[in-house]
Write a protein that holds these residues in place. Structure first.
Motif, PDB file in Angstrom:
ATOM      1  N   GLY A   1      40.912   6.970 -39.997  1.00  0.00           N
ATOM      2  CA  GLY A   1      40.489   5.921 -40.917  1.00  0.00           C
ATOM      3  C   GLY A   1      39.060   6.023 -41.374  1.00  0.00           C
TER       4      GLY A   1
ATOM      5  N   ASP B   1      40.666  13.316 -33.668  1.00  0.00           N
ATOM      6  CA  ASP B   1      40.471  12.786 -35.019  1.00  0.00           C
ATOM      7  C   ASP B   1      41.539  13.366 -35.939  1.00  0.00           C
ATOM      8  N   ASN B   2      42.019  12.546 -36.856  1.00  0.00           N
ATOM      9  CA  ASN B   2      42.843  13.101 -37.931  1.00  0.00           C
ATOM     10  C   ASN B   2      42.544  12.373 -39.227  1.00  0.00           C
TER      11      ASN B   2
ATOM     12  N   GLN C   1      45.281   9.453 -46.033  1.00  0.00           N
ATOM     13  CA  GLN C   1      44.963   8.269 -46.817  1.00  0.00           C
ATOM     14  C   GLN C   1      46.259   7.652 -47.354  1.00  0.00           C
ATOM     15  N   THR C   2      46.128   6.478 -47.929  1.00  0.00           N
ATOM     16  CA  THR C   2      47.305   5.739 -48.400  1.00  0.00           C
ATOM     17  C   THR C   2      48.191   6.638 -49.271  1.00  0.00           C
TER      18      THR C   2
ATOM     19  N   ASP D   1      37.633  12.700 -51.482  1.00  0.00           N
ATOM     20  CA  ASP D   1      36.756  12.880 -50.324  1.00  0.00           C
ATOM     21  C   ASP D   1      36.019  14.213 -50.435  1.00  0.00           C
TER      22      ASP D   1
ATOM     23  N   ARG E   1      32.571  10.166 -49.316  1.00  0.00           N
ATOM     24  CA  ARG E   1      33.452   9.889 -50.453  1.00  0.00           C
ATOM     25  C   ARG E   1      32.787  10.407 -51.722  1.00  0.00           C
TER      26      ARG E   1
ATOM     27  N   LYS F   1      34.212   1.982 -46.824  1.00  0.00           N
ATOM     28  CA  LYS F   1      35.075   1.958 -45.639  1.00  0.00           C
ATOM     29  C   LYS F   1      34.414   1.098 -44.587  1.00  0.00           C
TER      30      LYS F   1
HETATM   31  P1  AMP Z   1      43.104   4.522 -46.696  1.00  0.00           P
HETATM   32  O1  AMP Z   1      43.781   4.967 -47.937  1.00  0.00           O
HETATM   33  O2  AMP Z   1      42.757   3.083 -46.669  1.00  0.00           O
HETATM   34  O3  AMP Z   1      43.862   4.965 -45.476  1.00  0.00           O
HETATM   35  O4  AMP Z   1      41.696   5.263 -46.646  1.00  0.00           O
HETATM   36  C1  AMP Z   1      41.631   6.642 -46.782  1.00  0.00           C
HETATM   37  C2  AMP Z   1      40.211   7.107 -46.712  1.00  0.00           C
HETATM   38  O5  AMP Z   1      39.655   6.843 -45.408  1.00  0.00           O
HETATM   39  C3  AMP Z   1      40.048   8.596 -46.880  1.00  0.00           C
HETATM   40  O6  AMP Z   1      40.095   8.980 -48.226  1.00  0.00           O
HETATM   41  C4  AMP Z   1      38.701   8.821 -46.215  1.00  0.00           C
HETATM   42  O7  AMP Z   1      37.642   8.494 -47.090  1.00  0.00           O
HETATM   43  C5  AMP Z   1      38.738   7.849 -45.057  1.00  0.00           C
HETATM   44  N1  AMP Z   1      39.231   8.530 -43.834  1.00  0.00           N
HETATM   45  C6  AMP Z   1      40.468   8.537 -43.328  1.00  0.00           C
HETATM   46  N2  AMP Z   1      40.531   9.264 -42.193  1.00  0.00           N
HETATM   47  C7  AMP Z   1      39.297   9.756 -41.997  1.00  0.00           C
HETATM   48  C8  AMP Z   1      38.702  10.611 -41.001  1.00  0.00           C
HETATM   49  N3  AMP Z   1      39.409  11.068 -39.978  1.00  0.00           N
HETATM   50  N4  AMP Z   1      37.409  10.917 -41.149  1.00  0.00           N
HETATM   51  C9  AMP Z   1      36.666  10.444 -42.183  1.00  0.00           C
HETATM   52  N5  AMP Z   1      37.173   9.639 -43.136  1.00  0.00           N
HETATM   53  C10 AMP Z   1      38.468   9.289 -43.046  1.00  0.00           C
END
Ligand code: AMP
Length: 596
Positions: A346, A367-368, A371-372, A464, A479, A485
């Motif tokens: 996230g 970590d992984n 995104q939506t 990203d 981003r 976030k």
């Molecule tokens: P969402 O669509 O709300 O799940 O948000 C997605 C965004 O969260 C991604 O485009 C990233 O900017 C950020 N994100 C998700 N996972 C990671 C991660 N492991 N490390 C850094 N940023 C993340």
């Protein structure tokens, strides 16, 4: 970019032979070579008689047939009381809700929204909706009336399931602006007398516990998740039933999840993680899914991990950082011996927290990234492989990830010959994914152009910025746009600005993310005032309260009244410049600024 780099190349965490052998994907390189999405699809049972592929059948009914007494859900309510629901019981309950929808005249593709806390009803409604062939759109129950109304309106929700309290506070004030909404069902006690809301319990009691899932094309729409962009309204990312193939495969590969696990995903189903992995994937694997209605509390979370014998835990950096702050003594009081795998998603996960997890929880936080729009995990650290603290890991089997050269606007550069990949290691570029995996979003609701603009030359462009090291590990840099976030939740500045501008004192608003050691970023607003208003403490407090009332959890934590805001010559507010000034960062190219 809106997030600082999370560095930490210092020292990979190796894996023992025992962990390697026991992992569901013991050899990453081999899995990448041999994996195919058609092979993953063959792991699904499909609806009987070749009637297609339905997520709820894969999650519930196929296990109800073979392991009816296995516990599907273990739900802890707000008072700490626990109920267990077996797969066969979950089949009957979800059948009933599907029958309720049929009784209300809902058809394939009709949208059913939830605005519910994490109670058993939420999961019954979610899976029953999918059984009925309707589209599920779960909303986060901490949203204020404004985000709720906007999403219901955009999604033309025909049915909403909520609680009497949330109905009173979040829906009733905006009900008149929702002409498509035909039925409101209320979960829990206290059903009101008015005609447009009725009792969910009564509807379920009167419904049939047998239900035949109608034929479901794998490309039928199943889920609608709203996500935030920099401009305009929230984007409705559309996902189809075929996505379950990716939910299932990635849960095995990245979360190391299987039927014997007790799995806890701390994300709310109002966010995509809470649906893909907090509802669907653990059930498609036949695992036991722990659901806890209550919010974060360090001591209680340790107790939950210990007492519920959680074996696989999927959580977020903010929570891990808060636990780390809580101190190691709390961990010593609990038996975490069942905990085999910890994963995080996230937002950027600091290298120090990965190491803390290794030392204190006994396994590094893996970590992984996803995104939506991607619907499922795309890049990950794996159970059997070394972990490089601070890195998001490497692409999942079946996923091709690329780093694209960026143009002056920060996004992938689309030259005359198309986009071009950065091939040298350690150079930042926009993260892109080769289009075509099963859980890839199939559209932004009503926004075909916006959808088309997310792709170039067969790549999906993620927004990203990352770098890839010489060994193929990906490192998050930030981003490419202005979305924020905060505590793992994506917040669109435009949505917050629009809500603040509804206050009579506000002439203009600009919203940015400011760094925070726990939540990653906090939402901060700058406003200019209309003539006749004085920027005193009373107005400041009134604006904060106004934001909270309208927006709920996405409201700004801080508001500054400014004499003016920086604009481009074409009149757009320059959030990036505002942020640079706020944080004392270089201001960059000011040639397009109107009021530098
Ligand atoms: P969402 O669509 O709300 O799940 O948000 C997605 C965004 O969260 C991604 O485009 C990233 O900017 C950020 N994100 C998700 N996972 C990671 C991660 N492991 N490390 C850094 N940023 C993340």
């Amino acid at each position: 970019m809106t997030a600082a780099r999370v560095g930490g190349d210092r020292g990979a965490i190796p894996k023992s032979e025992a962990v390697r052998r026991a992992a569901r994907m013991p050899d990453y390189a081999r899995a990448r070579r041999t994996f195919s999405w058609s092979g993953a699809r063959a792991q699904m049972s499909g609806l009987p008689d070749g009637r297609g592929l339905n997520i709820a059948h894969e999650a519930v009914d196929r296990h109800a047939a073979t392991r009816p007494d296995a516990v599907a859900l273990r739900v802890v309510d707000g008072n700490g009381a626990t109920v267990e629901v077996t797969y066969s019981e979950l089949r009957r309950r979800t059948n009933r809700f599907a029958d309720v929808l049929r009784g209300l005249g809902m058809c394939r593709g009709d949208r059913v929204f939830t605005l519910l806390p994490r109670t058993l009803d939420l999961y019954v409604v979610a899976l029953g909706t999918l059984k009925a062939g309707c589209v599920l759109s779960p909303l986060f129950s901490a949203f204020g009336p404004e985000p709720v109304a906007q999403r219901l309106r955009l999604g033309e929700g025909r049915v909403l399931v909520t609680t009497p309290r949330l109905h009173d506070r979040r829906v009733r004030p905006v009900r008149d602006g929702l002409p498509a909404l035909q039925h409101v069902l209320l979960s829990g006690d206290g059903v009101p007398g008015e005609s447009d809301a009725s009792s969910l319990a009564a509807a379920l009691a009167g419904a049939d516990e047998e239900f035949v899932i109608p034929p479901t094309d794998p490309e039928d729409v199943a889920l609608l998740h709203f996500t935030s962009g920099t401009t305009g309204t929230p984007k409705g990312a559309v996902h189809v039933h075929e996505a379950v193939v990716a939910h299932h495969a990635t849960a095995a590969h990245a979360l190391d999840l299987g039927a014997d696990d007790v799995f806890w995903c701390t994300a709310d189903p109002g966010w995509v993680t809470g649906t893909s992995y907090g509802t669907i994937a653990p059930l498609t694997h036949g695992a036991t899914l722990l659901v806890d209605e209550r919010d974060f509390d360090a001591e209680r979370w340790y107790r939950t991990l210990a007492e519920q014998r959680i074996s696989v835990w999927y959580t977020a950096p903010t929570a891990l950082r808060l636990l780390a702050r809580h101190g190691a003594a709390a961990v010593a009081r609990h038996d975490l011996s069942a905990l085999r795998h910890v994963a995080s998603v996230g937002e950027p996960l600091n290298a120090e927290v990965v190491r803390w997890s290794y030392e204190v929880l006994g396994t590094p936080a893996h970590d992984n990234w996803w995104q939506t729009e991607t619907g499922a995990i795309m890049i990950s650290n794996y159970a059997a492989e070394e972990v490089r603290p601070g890195s998001m890991g490497r692409p999942m089997p079946g996923i091709e990830a690329g780093v694209l050269e960026r143009g002056p606007d920060g996004r992938a550069l689309r030259g005359p010959a198309g986009v071009s990949e950065v091939t040298a290691p350690d150079i930042e570029g926009e993260l892109a994914l080769r289009a075509g995996w099963p859980s890839m979003f199939r559209g932004y609701l009503h926004e075909d152009e916006r959808y088309a603009a997310s792709f170039a030359d067969g790549w999906y462009l993620t927004g990203d910025v990352v770098r890839r090291d010489a060994d193929g590990w990906f490192w998050f840099a930030g981003r490419a746009d202005d979305v924020i976030k905060t505590a793992g939740h994506l917040v669109g500045p435009f949505e917050v600005e629009s809500a603040l501008m509804a206050h009579p004192a506000v002439a203009e608003a600009a919203v940015i993310g400011t760094p925070d050691p726990v939540a990653g970023e906090l939402v901060k607003a700058f406003v200019t005032l209309r003539p006749g208003w004085t920027p005193d403490d009373a107005l400041h407090d009134e604006l904060l309260a106004f934001g909270r009332r309208r927006l709920g959890s996405v409201a700004p934590r801080e508001i500054t009244v400014a004499p003016d805001l920086p604009h481009t010559r074409s009149g757009k507010i320059l959030r990036r410049l505002l942020r640079a000034r706020e944080l004392g960062l270089p201001e960059g190219d000011l040639s397009t600024v109107e009021t530098p």
